[in-house]
Design an enzyme around this catalytic site. Structure first.
Site, PDB file in Angstrom:
ATOM      1  N   GLU A  33      50.702  41.357  60.046  1.00  0.00           N
ATOM      2  CA  GLU A  33      49.833  41.535  61.209  1.00  0.00           C
ATOM      3  C   GLU A  33      48.413  41.731  60.713  1.00  0.00           C
ATOM      4  O   GLU A  33      48.149  42.631  59.916  1.00  0.00           O
ATOM      5  CB  GLU A  33      50.231  42.763  62.034  1.00  0.00           C
TER       6      GLU A  33
ATOM      7  N   ASP B 100      43.745  52.306  68.872  1.00  0.00           N
ATOM      8  CA  ASP B 100      43.895  52.672  67.471  1.00  0.00           C
ATOM      9  C   ASP B 100      43.414  54.084  67.179  1.00  0.00           C
ATOM     10  O   ASP B 100      42.455  54.569  67.781  1.00  0.00           O
ATOM     11  CB  ASP B 100      43.117  51.693  66.588  1.00  0.00           C
TER      12      ASP B 100
END
Length: 271
Positions: A49, A60
Site C-alpha cells: 500500500e 491518519d
C-alpha cells in the site's frame, strides 16, 4: 483477475496468510519508495500500500501524518507516484494499492485518474474518505480498468451496512480493527474475531485487518482471524527514524522481516 486477486488465490491454495505493508510514497523520497518496494517483494510481502501524500490526512495518526508531510516536502505528487509505480513495474509484479484521499482523484478527474493508475500498474485503490453510498460510478470505472475498489469496515459499522459495503468492494475488505486514526498500539483489539466472522457472513472476499499492529506477536495473533494483516505505522516509524541513513532499505527490511515470518507461520488449519 488482477494481481491482488491472483495473490489471494495463491495464498489460499498454499494455506498461507497474507502480509500487507503500508508506506508513505515519497518518504523520504520516491527513489527510496521504489527501492523499498522491490525489497518488500523479495522478502515475501504480498501487497504494498502506497499512501499518496495529502495536506489534510484526517484518517491518519501522527506517524502517518508526518510521513505525508515528508512526502509533500520531497516534491511527491499523485502523478509522480504513478511514475514511481511504473518504475517498480519494470522489476516487480508485487500487487500495489494506492491509499488515497478522494480529493486528489477528484481534482485530476476520476475517470482520468483511474485510467492513469491502471496504465501505471496500480492494482487497487483504497479511497479513505469515499463512502460506498456516495461513490456514484466509481466501482464501474474501477471494474472497467481492472482495478480493485477496496473499502473499509470499522468496529462501529452496523451489520446492515457491512452487507452493503462488502457487496460493492473487490480485491479484499480492509477491516479497521480500532476506532479512530492509524497508529501503533500496545495491544490488539479483543473484538477482531467476532467482527471478522460477522464480515465473512456477507462476503467471500479476503479480509485484511489493520490499524495498530506493530509487533510480530501482535501480527501472529491477528493473523489467526484474518486472511491478511496490514502493518503501516510501525514500518513508517522505522523510515522516520532512519530516513537519512544510507542503510535505510536494509534497516526497514530487517524490521519487516520479523513481521513477515510471524504471519507466514500461521497456517489456515490453525484458524
Amino acid at each position: 483477475m488482477n494481481r491482488i486477486e491472483e495473490r489471494f488465490v495463491r495464498l489460499k491454495k498454499d494455506g498461507q496468510k497474507g502480509f500487507i505493508v503500508y508506506i508513505g510514497a515519497g518518504d523520504p523520497n520516491l527513489e527510496m519508495t521504489r527501492r523499498l518496494a522491490l525489497e518488500f517483494d523479495k522478502m515475501g510481502v504480498d501487497v504494498l500500500e502506497l499512501g499518496v501524500p495529502f495536506s489534510d490526512p484526517l484518517a491518519d495518526g501522527l506517524v502517518n501524518q508526518l510521513a505525508a508531510q515528508r512526502g509533500l516536502e520531497s516534491g511527491t505528487t499523485p502523478a509522480k507516484v504513478l511514475q514511481t509505480v511504473s518504475a517498480i513495474r519494470l522489476a516487480s509484479e508485487i500487487p500495489i494499492v494506492l491509499y488515497i484521499y478522494f480529493n486528489l482523484m477528484h481534482r485530476r478527474g476520476l475517470e482520468t485518474f483511474v485510467r492513469d493508475a491502471a496504465d501505471a500498474g496500480v492494482d487497487g485503490l483504497l479511497a479513505l474518505d469515499l463512502p460506498p453510498e456516495e461513490s456514484g460510478n466509481y466501482e464501474a470505472l474501477m471494474a472497467r480498468a481492472g482495478l480493485s475498489a477496496i473499502y473499509l469496515v470499522a468496529p462501529t459499522t452496523p451489520e446492515s451496512r457491512i452487507e452493503r459495503i462488502v457487496r460493492r468492494g473487490s480485491g479484499f475488505i480492509y477491516y479497521v480493527s480500532r476506532e479512530g486514526v492509524t497508529g501503533m498500539q500496545k495491544s490488539v483489539s479483543e473484538t477482531i474475531g467476532a467482527m471478522t466472522a460477522k464480515i465473512r457472513a456477507h462476503t467471500e472476499l479476503p479480509i485484511a485487518v489493520g490499524f495498530g499492529i506493530s509487533t510480530p506477536e501482535q501480527a501472529r495473533l491477528v493473523a489467526q482471524n484474518a486472511d491478511a494483516i496490514v502493518v503501516g505505522s510501525a514500518i513508517v516509524n522505522q523510515i522516520a527514524e532512519h530516513g537519512r541513513d544510507a542503510n535505510l532499505v536494509e534497516r526497514v527490511s530487517n524490521f519487516a522481516a520479523g513481521l513477515v515470518r510471524s504471519v507466514k507461520s500461521v497456517k489456515e488449519d490453525e484458524t
